[in-house]
Write a protein that holds these residues in place. Sequence first.
Motif, PDB file in Angstrom:
ATOM      1  N   THR A   1      45.332  53.326  10.561  1.00 34.42           N
ATOM      2  CA  THR A   1      46.627  53.857  11.627  1.00 34.42           C
ATOM      3  C   THR A   1      46.234  53.750  13.174  1.00 34.42           C
ATOM      4  OG1 THR A   1      45.858  55.982  11.417  1.00 34.42           O
ATOM      5  CG2 THR A   1      47.372  55.240   9.663  1.00 34.42           C
ATOM      6  N   SER A   2      44.811  53.648  13.331  1.00 31.14           N
ATOM      7  CA  SER A   2      44.490  53.502  14.626  1.00 31.14           C
ATOM      8  C   SER A   2      43.277  52.602  14.734  1.00 31.14           C
ATOM      9  CB  SER A   2      44.292  54.832  15.467  1.00 31.14           C
ATOM     10  OG  SER A   2      43.212  55.419  14.803  1.00 31.14           O
ATOM     11  N   GLN A   3      43.139  52.030  16.148  1.00 33.81           N
ATOM     12  CA  GLN A   3      41.770  51.226  16.248  1.00 33.81           C
ATOM     13  C   GLN A   3      40.453  52.046  15.971  1.00 33.81           C
ATOM     14  OE1 GLN A   3      39.651  49.232  20.095  1.00 33.81           O
ATOM     15  NE2 GLN A   3      41.768  48.998  19.765  1.00 33.81           N
ATOM     16  N   SER A   4      40.683  53.350  16.529  1.00 31.47           N
ATOM     17  CA  SER A   4      39.431  54.160  16.483  1.00 31.47           C
ATOM     18  C   SER A   4      39.098  54.600  15.186  1.00 31.47           C
ATOM     19  CB  SER A   4      39.677  55.546  17.477  1.00 31.47           C
ATOM     20  OG  SER A   4      40.933  56.248  16.577  1.00 31.47           O
ATOM     21  N   GLU A   5      40.204  54.768  14.102  1.00 24.74           N
ATOM     22  CA  GLU A   5      39.842  54.936  12.817  1.00 24.74           C
ATOM     23  C   GLU A   5      39.091  53.588  11.986  1.00 24.74           C
ATOM     24  OE1 GLU A   5      42.323  56.150   8.390  1.00 24.74           O
ATOM     25  OE2 GLU A   5      43.253  55.851  10.573  1.00 24.74           O
ATOM     26  N   GLY A   6      39.805  52.377  12.461  1.00 23.38           N
ATOM     27  CA  GLY A   6      39.177  51.401  11.788  1.00 23.38           C
ATOM     28  C   GLY A   6      37.506  51.283  12.380  1.00 23.38           C
ATOM     29  N   ARG A   7      37.640  51.454  13.623  1.00 25.37           N
ATOM     30  CA  ARG A   7      36.267  51.322  14.092  1.00 25.37           C
ATOM     31  C   ARG A   7      35.032  52.286  13.523  1.00 25.37           C
ATOM     32  NH1 ARG A   7      33.719  49.263  18.811  1.00 25.37           N
ATOM     33  NH2 ARG A   7      35.772  48.465  19.534  1.00 25.37           N
ATOM     34  N   ALA A   8      35.616  53.491  13.083  1.00 28.35           N
ATOM     35  CA  ALA A   8      34.931  54.512  12.348  1.00 28.35           C
ATOM     36  C   ALA A   8      34.711  54.281  11.223  1.00 28.35           C
ATOM     37  CB  ALA A   8      35.525  56.007  12.375  1.00 28.35           C
ATOM     38  N   VAL A   9      35.174  53.172  10.389  1.00 25.78           N
ATOM     39  CA  VAL A   9      34.974  52.769   9.044  1.00 25.78           C
ATOM     40  C   VAL A   9      33.776  51.658   9.457  1.00 25.78           C
ATOM     41  CG1 VAL A   9      35.765  51.430   7.358  1.00 25.78           C
ATOM     42  CG2 VAL A   9      36.958  53.347   8.181  1.00 25.78           C
ATOM     43  N   VAL A  10      34.162  50.845  10.149  1.00 29.90           N
ATOM     44  CA  VAL A  10      33.238  49.670  10.487  1.00 29.90           C
ATOM     45  C   VAL A  10      31.856  50.153  10.863  1.00 29.90           C
ATOM     46  CG1 VAL A  10      32.685  47.726  11.999  1.00 29.90           C
ATOM     47  CG2 VAL A  10      35.086  48.024  11.198  1.00 29.90           C
ATOM     48  N   GLU A  11      31.829  51.361  11.955  1.00 28.37           N
ATOM     49  CA  GLU A  11      30.387  51.715  12.055  1.00 28.37           C
ATOM     50  C   GLU A  11      29.807  52.242  11.168  1.00 28.37           C
ATOM     51  OE1 GLU A  11      31.608  54.314  15.386  1.00 28.37           O
ATOM     52  OE2 GLU A  11      31.601  52.989  16.756  1.00 28.37           O
ATOM     53  N   THR A  12      30.380  53.044   9.953  1.00 29.94           N
ATOM     54  CA  THR A  12      29.942  53.484   8.768  1.00 29.94           C
ATOM     55  C   THR A  12      29.297  52.466   7.988  1.00 29.94           C
ATOM     56  OG1 THR A  12      31.595  55.421   8.700  1.00 29.94           O
ATOM     57  CG2 THR A  12      30.384  54.803   6.793  1.00 29.94           C
ATOM     58  N   ILE A  13      29.947  51.166   7.905  1.00 29.78           N
ATOM     59  CA  ILE A  13      29.504  50.174   7.325  1.00 29.78           C
ATOM     60  C   ILE A  13      28.098  49.612   7.930  1.00 29.78           C
ATOM     61  CG2 ILE A  13      29.859  47.496   6.490  1.00 29.78           C
ATOM     62  CD1 ILE A  13      32.833  48.521   6.471  1.00 29.78           C
ATOM     63  N   THR A  14      28.343  49.286   9.292  1.00 28.31           N
ATOM     64  CA  THR A  14      27.186  48.868   9.899  1.00 28.31           C
ATOM     65  C   THR A  14      25.793  49.548  10.132  1.00 28.31           C
ATOM     66  OG1 THR A  14      28.075  49.499  12.008  1.00 28.31           O
ATOM     67  CG2 THR A  14      28.521  47.411  11.554  1.00 28.31           C
ATOM     68  N   ASP A  15      26.058  51.140   9.883  1.00 26.24           N
ATOM     69  CA  ASP A  15      25.284  52.061  10.100  1.00 26.24           C
ATOM     70  C   ASP A  15      24.368  51.981   8.544  1.00 26.24           C
ATOM     71  OD1 ASP A  15      25.656  52.578  12.723  1.00 26.24           O
ATOM     72  OD2 ASP A  15      26.762  54.399  12.204  1.00 26.24           O
ATOM     73  N   HIS A  16      25.136  51.910   7.579  1.00 26.79           N
ATOM     74  CA  HIS A  16      24.317  51.864   6.390  1.00 26.79           C
ATOM     75  C   HIS A  16      24.513  50.717   5.612  1.00 26.79           C
ATOM     76  CE1 HIS A  16      26.076  55.801   7.414  1.00 26.79           C
ATOM     77  NE2 HIS A  16      25.264  56.275   6.762  1.00 26.79           N
ATOM     78  N   ALA A  17      24.591  49.341   6.289  1.00 27.06           N
ATOM     79  CA  ALA A  17      24.653  48.075   5.520  1.00 27.06           C
ATOM     80  C   ALA A  17      23.285  47.997   4.826  1.00 27.06           C
ATOM     81  CB  ALA A  17      24.974  47.133   6.422  1.00 27.06           C
ATOM     82  N   THR A  18      22.085  48.224   5.526  1.00 28.42           N
ATOM     83  CA  THR A  18      21.070  47.881   4.973  1.00 28.42           C
ATOM     84  C   THR A  18      20.599  48.979   3.569  1.00 28.42           C
ATOM     85  OG1 THR A  18      19.572  49.579   6.518  1.00 28.42           O
ATOM     86  CG2 THR A  18      19.850  47.256   6.943  1.00 28.42           C
ATOM     87  N   ASP A  19      21.101  49.897   3.546  1.00 27.35           N
ATOM     88  CA  ASP A  19      20.874  50.709   2.172  1.00 27.35           C
ATOM     89  C   ASP A  19      21.936  50.499   1.095  1.00 27.35           C
ATOM     90  OD1 ASP A  19      18.821  52.064   3.592  1.00 27.35           O
ATOM     91  OD2 ASP A  19      20.008  53.445   4.595  1.00 27.35           O
ATOM     92  N   ALA A  20      23.075  49.650   1.399  1.00 27.69           N
ATOM     93  CA  ALA A  20      24.092  49.508   0.470  1.00 27.69           C
ATOM     94  C   ALA A  20      23.699  48.844  -0.617  1.00 27.69           C
ATOM     95  CB  ALA A  20      25.284  48.387   1.203  1.00 27.69           C
ATOM     96  N   PRO A  21      23.900  49.336  -1.848  1.00 26.49           N
ATOM     97  CA  PRO A  21      23.644  48.867  -3.197  1.00 26.49           C
ATOM     98  C   PRO A  21      24.447  47.613  -3.460  1.00 26.49           C
ATOM     99  CG  PRO A  21      24.784  50.618  -3.670  1.00 26.49           C
ATOM    100  CD  PRO A  21      24.735  50.625  -2.222  1.00 26.49           C
ATOM    101  N   ILE A  22      23.667  46.774  -3.992  1.00 25.11           N
ATOM    102  CA  ILE A  22      24.355  45.338  -4.480  1.00 25.11           C
ATOM    103  C   ILE A  22      24.424  45.292  -6.294  1.00 25.11           C
ATOM    104  CG2 ILE A  22      24.590  42.877  -4.567  1.00 25.11           C
ATOM    105  CD1 ILE A  22      23.015  43.012  -2.174  1.00 25.11           C
ATOM    106  N   PHE A  23      25.518  45.384  -6.712  1.00 27.28           N
ATOM    107  CA  PHE A  23      25.766  45.639  -7.952  1.00 27.28           C
ATOM    108  C   PHE A  23      26.843  44.788  -8.852  1.00 27.28           C
ATOM    109  CE2 PHE A  23      28.741  48.307  -6.038  1.00 27.28           C
ATOM    110  CZ  PHE A  23      29.842  48.293  -6.914  1.00 27.28           C
ATOM    111  N   ALA A  24      26.657  44.367  -9.838  1.00 26.40           N
ATOM    112  CA  ALA A  24      27.799  43.697 -10.555  1.00 26.40           C
ATOM    113  C   ALA A  24      28.193  44.476 -12.005  1.00 26.40           C
ATOM    114  CB  ALA A  24      27.299  42.373 -11.295  1.00 26.40           C
TER     115      ALA A  24
END
Length: 971
Positions: free
Chosen positions: A770-793
């Motif tokens: 709904t807002s740019q700040s909400e989208g930025r918060a989600v993106v920051e969560t992704i960038t902050d935890h990207a290195t720990d993100a599990p890759i699965f299939a």
Amino acid sequence: MTHAMKIYQNLFRLYERYVGEPDSKKDVYGYWLFVLGYLIAAAGVFAFVVGYAGDTGSYVLIRISGVTAAAGLSVCLFGLVLMLPVRRRGIQASAFGLVISLVGVVFFAAVYPHDWRGHGADWSVEVISVYAVGIGIIAGVTALVPVVTGQRGMFVEEEGQTEDPPILTGDALEGAQFAVFRDEAGDWRWHVLHLEALAASTERAVTRPEATEGIERVKSQISSAGLLELTTSAFRLYEDRNGAWKWTLARDDGSVVGSCVDEFDSRDEAEGSVSFLKDRGPDADVIEIDGAAFTYTEERDQWYWQLIDDERRALASDDVGHRSQKRAEEAARTFAERFEHARVLDVADVGVELYEGESGWAWRAVDDSDDVIATATDEFESRRDAEEAVEAILPALESASITVAGEPTYELYQSGEEWQFRLIDEAERVVARSPEERRDHEGTERRVEQFSERARDADIVEIDDAEYEVYPAADGREFSFDDGDDLPATVDETERREAELSADGGVVGEDGRETGPDWNWRLVTEGRDVIAASNEPHSDAETAEEAIDRVREQASEAELIEFENAAFQVYEADSGEWRWRLIDEDGNVLADSGAEHTSRNEAAEAMMTLKEQAPEAELLEIETAAFELFVDEDDEWGWRLIDEGGKLVAEDPATHPTREAAKAAMDRVLEHLESDVRTMHEAIFQPYAAEDWHWRFVLPSGEIVAVDGQEHPTRDDLVERLEAVRDAAASGHRYTIGDVTVQLYGTDDWQFRLLNRDRETIADSTVSYTSQSEGRAVVETITDHATDAPIFAIEDAVVRLESDGGWQWSLIDYERDVIGSSVDPAADKSALKSEVETVRRLAPLAGRVDFDVASFELVTDEDDRWRWRLLDEDGRTVAISSETFDSIEVGREALEGVRELIDAASILEIDSVSFELHAAEDDDGWVWQLVDEYGTTMAESTRVYDTRTAAREAMNNVKAQAPGGWITFTD
């Protein structure tokens, strides 16, 4: 008890506590409507007074307070009507008046203030009339009509004189009395008294009127009741108020043991169910679970499975219904097979799933709720290729810049070992970029700064073939002393590092005095090739322009002189005297005559004396200016212009591999010798045409710091777009980007996408914010935890862990369809993982609960109490116990008695009100019950009689005396 029933009961209790005993329901409702109306009206008056006292009065306040007060008055009056002894027709008339008054209130809210008291259409009289009619009807029906008509009984109830019962006045020798009293729970019950209490009600009434209604019902039906004597347990068959047939199983003392679950359309179907119970129930086994088992239930024509352990605790269930029990069993087996090898998917913040698309493998990002938040735009040939792409992206996301689409942006990026930049405008177009790569990030950032600061004020200058540019040699905004800088050739490196540049470009010398900038000139072509340049700085622009005029004059008369070694020159000085000098092939003066001679011959004789020491040196006589072609120490060719006095006035800014190339460069200068002269104080946009039109951004030093990012069809189009370039350049945000950039885009709803270094979309979000700040918060969560993100299939299925008010798991396939899920939430993640391992261990071993033709099963209810139920061969519930037990062991013991009851039970059809005579529970006496045609016990004896005859006589006394019994109430 329903929520509405609780409210109903509380209203009566409060009335009885603070007002008194109500004579009817309408007394209670009338009182509370009166209180509600009073509060509403008071709130309206209070809002009006406070609003005006606070000097905040307005039409809106008057409208709100008027509507509230008027509506409250109407409700208040209607409540008074209900509290009066008014007949039903009077209540109906008052309700009609209430509706009319409320219509008047709505009428007022609609027309005030625009059509009120002289404004607009002025509906004030009509509104007041409607409201007054409604109020008049409410009050007039009960107060005025009886007075005017003299007919009190038309709307108001006649209250007759009460008479005491004959048994109390002595007019009768015997009689019966209904004594209504409160029990320990505060509910109303009653006894029938005939010299003693003969019968007691079995149901409780919340209010006195309800108790009275129950008594009247018993009085009306008791005289016609028949007699049934139960000496053993019995199945009671009856038709309920909805016309459906049911049955209950009762002991010989009348207590109900169990009942049917289904409703039957006919008596024969109900008898068939009872017959099944009598045939199969006595020998039915109790289902025992070893470890775990799957059970199956049917709800609304859909079958569901559930995995339970040996303590009947639900471990997993199916939320998706199936058309038949067979399909539910297949789904349970599928769940057990998939769960055994399913990986536990624990996504704390973000994870990446590899999946097979339409033409290859792709990936998508999921959040901690396993919702897909972004999908890749490209597909890969194999899963490993997709995995390698993700493995390259995730580390880059940790340091990725977050940009916003629609905002001018400078992107600084590295290509190999070199750095470049590009400028993106509001329309996401590349409108400018660096002209070439640089070795260092700082140098590229400095170019961005130069372009950003000067673009808005830069002139648009088009060069036709060639032009002379006069420019300040020392511009403090142009130069820096970093190792990566390429300094102009006209400024000495050592002096540059030692000098301090003033704010306006002047040079501050060692004596502290500002000497002003040095000025140089250059002859440049349309392609920015410098084909001639000054060999020394000038004090001001005018002096530099004079030097250009001198070069033009000298060059137009100059001859071409070529030499490869040192040479002697005899020349006439400005004073008219003759001199000689020895110069090397680079034009440097090696020796000078040191004296002036009166004639050429005298100078030549002096020169010949020295020439004996340099026999290889050529002899040149300078009478006019001359171009010299020479070879430097690197065997590169060049040209220089020497005036008639032997002074160097211009030189080739470049060297050439051959003499012919140097000669061609010199000829090029002569071709453009008469070009226009322009003083270049500031940076310029220089348009030029190739196949299309382009521009370059040139600093006064001649350095090109930016070029266009796209071609333009015409010059006018280029000039028009330059205005947008100026704005973007001046306002652009600067980001250093890597292999991946995250860009937010949108207006009302915001999304994000991943871009690679070439601004190609790698992945796009699938959800919006709904807002740019909400989208930025989600993106920051992704960038902050990207290195720990599990890759699965998900090849077959995975166990997904979720936290939503409690930790739960679900087994999902690759399409995210839920195969099964946990039943009860766990306290934390570790407890949930422990439950997952329990299910993983038990599910493969769990078998189907094998139902015989009939089987008893012990289950718990919502209060954790145990009941038994009888299942048929399809696992459908046929009967369920009416009693509950504290533990499963007690339930098993009770089942033994139930088997005996079923075996000995008779079948009774209840089609009218009946007295039932039973042996007491402990077989030490007799009791009776009054049961209505629906199988509901209406009354029962108050004590156990020693003999069957005594119980029968008491029952007959009640039957004879109760219909004429008087009702009394006692607290």
